[in-house]
Design a protein around this motif. Structure first.
Motif, short mmCIF file in Angstrom:
data_model
loop_
_atom_site.label_atom_id
_atom_site.label_comp_id
_atom_site.label_asym_id
_atom_site.label_seq_id
_atom_site.Cartn_x
_atom_site.Cartn_y
_atom_site.Cartn_z
N GLY A 14 -3.16 -12.59 13.81
CA GLY A 14 -3.18 -11.74 12.64
C GLY A 14 -4.54 -11.27 12.20
N ALA A 15 -5.59 -11.69 12.89
CA ALA A 15 -6.96 -11.36 12.48
C ALA A 15 -7.28 -9.89 12.71
CB ALA A 15 -7.96 -12.23 13.24
N ASP A 16 -8.25 -9.41 11.95
CA ASP A 16 -8.86 -8.10 12.16
C ASP A 16 -10.17 -8.33 12.88
OD1 ASP A 16 -6.83 -6.80 10.76
OD2 ASP A 16 -7.93 -6.83 8.87
N TYR A 17 -10.37 -7.65 13.99
CA TYR A 17 -11.57 -7.79 14.80
C TYR A 17 -12.39 -6.50 14.65
CZ TYR A 17 -8.88 -11.65 16.70
OH TYR A 17 -8.13 -12.79 16.85
N ARG A 59 -12.81 -25.59 13.65
CA ARG A 59 -13.40 -26.50 12.65
C ARG A 59 -14.50 -25.73 11.93
NH1 ARG A 59 -14.12 -29.38 17.15
NH2 ARG A 59 -16.36 -29.37 16.79
N LEU A 60 -14.37 -25.63 10.63
CA LEU A 60 -15.37 -24.91 9.84
C LEU A 60 -16.72 -25.60 9.90
CD1 LEU A 60 -13.73 -23.78 6.48
CD2 LEU A 60 -14.91 -22.37 8.16
N LEU A 61 -17.73 -24.84 10.26
CA LEU A 61 -19.10 -25.33 10.25
C LEU A 61 -19.86 -24.66 9.10
CD1 LEU A 61 -20.09 -25.17 14.04
CD2 LEU A 61 -19.18 -27.11 12.76
N ARG A 62 -20.99 -25.22 8.77
CA ARG A 62 -21.86 -24.61 7.77
C ARG A 62 -22.38 -23.28 8.32
NH1 ARG A 62 -22.34 -29.90 6.33
NH2 ARG A 62 -22.76 -30.31 4.13
N PRO A 63 -22.65 -22.31 7.43
CA PRO A 63 -23.16 -21.00 7.89
C PRO A 63 -24.40 -21.11 8.78
CG PRO A 63 -22.46 -20.84 5.62
CD PRO A 63 -22.39 -22.31 6.00
N ALA A 64 -25.33 -22.00 8.46
CA ALA A 64 -26.55 -22.14 9.28
C ALA A 64 -26.21 -22.57 10.70
CB ALA A 64 -27.52 -23.12 8.64
N ALA A 65 -25.24 -23.47 10.85
CA ALA A 65 -24.84 -23.92 12.18
C ALA A 65 -24.19 -22.77 12.95
CB ALA A 65 -23.88 -25.10 12.08
N ASN A 66 -23.36 -21.97 12.28
CA ASN A 66 -22.74 -20.83 12.94
C ASN A 66 -23.79 -19.79 13.34
OD1 ASN A 66 -20.03 -21.58 13.10
ND2 ASN A 66 -19.65 -20.99 10.99
N ARG A 67 -24.80 -19.58 12.51
CA ARG A 67 -25.87 -18.64 12.89
C ARG A 67 -26.60 -19.12 14.15
NH1 ARG A 67 -26.35 -18.35 7.26
NH2 ARG A 67 -28.06 -19.86 7.23
N ASP A 91 -10.00 -12.76 8.53
CA ASP A 91 -8.66 -13.15 8.13
C ASP A 91 -8.24 -12.22 7.00
OD1 ASP A 91 -6.39 -14.31 7.03
OD2 ASP A 91 -7.34 -16.23 6.61
N PRO A 92 -7.25 -11.36 7.21
CA PRO A 92 -6.86 -10.41 6.16
C PRO A 92 -6.43 -11.10 4.86
CG PRO A 92 -5.80 -9.83 8.23
CD PRO A 92 -6.47 -11.16 8.43
N SER A 93 -5.95 -12.35 4.95
CA SER A 93 -5.53 -13.06 3.74
C SER A 93 -6.71 -13.66 2.98
CB SER A 93 -4.54 -14.18 4.10
OG SER A 93 -5.24 -15.26 4.71
N GLY A 94 -7.87 -13.75 3.65
CA GLY A 94 -9.04 -14.31 3.01
C GLY A 94 -9.08 -15.83 2.99
N ARG A 95 -8.13 -16.50 3.63
CA ARG A 95 -8.11 -17.97 3.64
C ARG A 95 -9.16 -18.57 4.57
NH1 ARG A 95 -2.10 -17.29 3.06
NH2 ARG A 95 -2.15 -16.87 5.27
N TRP A 96 -9.59 -17.83 5.56
CA TRP A 96 -10.60 -18.30 6.52
C TRP A 96 -11.80 -17.37 6.40
CZ3 TRP A 96 -10.79 -22.62 9.35
CH2 TRP A 96 -11.69 -22.70 10.41
N PRO A 97 -13.01 -17.90 6.41
CA PRO A 97 -14.18 -17.03 6.26
C PRO A 97 -14.36 -16.10 7.46
CG PRO A 97 -14.86 -19.27 6.77
CD PRO A 97 -13.37 -19.31 6.57
N ALA A 98 -14.95 -14.95 7.20
CA ALA A 98 -15.26 -14.01 8.28
C ALA A 98 -16.22 -14.67 9.27
CB ALA A 98 -15.87 -12.74 7.71
#
Length: 154
Positions: A14-17, A59-67, A91-98
């Motif tokens: 369901g994601a927008d890419y 698994r959600l990581l901190r923004p710095a780790a994702n960068r 995530d169009p629903s906004g439940r998961w961060p971009a």
């Protein structure tokens, strides 16, 4: 952080890419993209993949780790001679961060799969000459899904 996505399979489908070209466009699994076909014509290629290094195994990581992970992915692509285009999985629903992502024109599925495994990704999007994105699941993702999956119509 270690919070996992509730249902990664549905989240990917369901994601927008988004792809940050001029003008930008959005890919959706199973939906033909005229903008992607135009990009292919402009770049002289007939396939692409859409990768991220963020939030391995959902698994959600901190923004710095994702960068840091995205810089490593960009370096791996540059080392192999690829010229990716920036994007963002949403995530169009906004439940998961971009998630920052990269569209890699011309890359084939086996090479993308190796990178997805290296960066701990469950799946990535890929499209062939017809410009219809599909999901390609990593065999080691732990998700019970076929190797490839296109969102069912309707």
């Amino acid at each position: 952080m270690s919070r996992a996505a509730a249902d990664p399979r549905q989240a990917y489908l369901g994601a927008d890419y988004t792809v940050r070209t001029d003008p930008p466009f959005t890919l959706r699994i199973g939906e033909p993209s005229a903008a992607l076909i135009r990009l292919y014509a402009r770049l002289g290629c007939e396939r692409c993949v859409y990768l991220t290094a963020c939030n391995p195994r959902s698994r959600l990581l901190r923004p710095a780790a994702n960068r840091r992970r995205m810089r490593a992915l960009a370096a791996a692509l540059a080392q192999r001679g690829w010229n990716p285009i920036a994007g963002e999985g949403r995530d169009p629903s906004g439940r998961w961060p971009a998630e920052p992502s990269l569209l890699v024109p011309g890359m084939d599925i086996p090479e993308a799969l190796a990178l997805a495994r290296r960066f701990g990704q469950n799946a990535f999007a890929a499209a062939g000459s017809e410009g219809i994105p599909e999901l390609v699941w990593s065999p080691r993702s732990g998700l019970s899904a076929p190797a490839r999956h296109v969102r069912p119509p309707g």
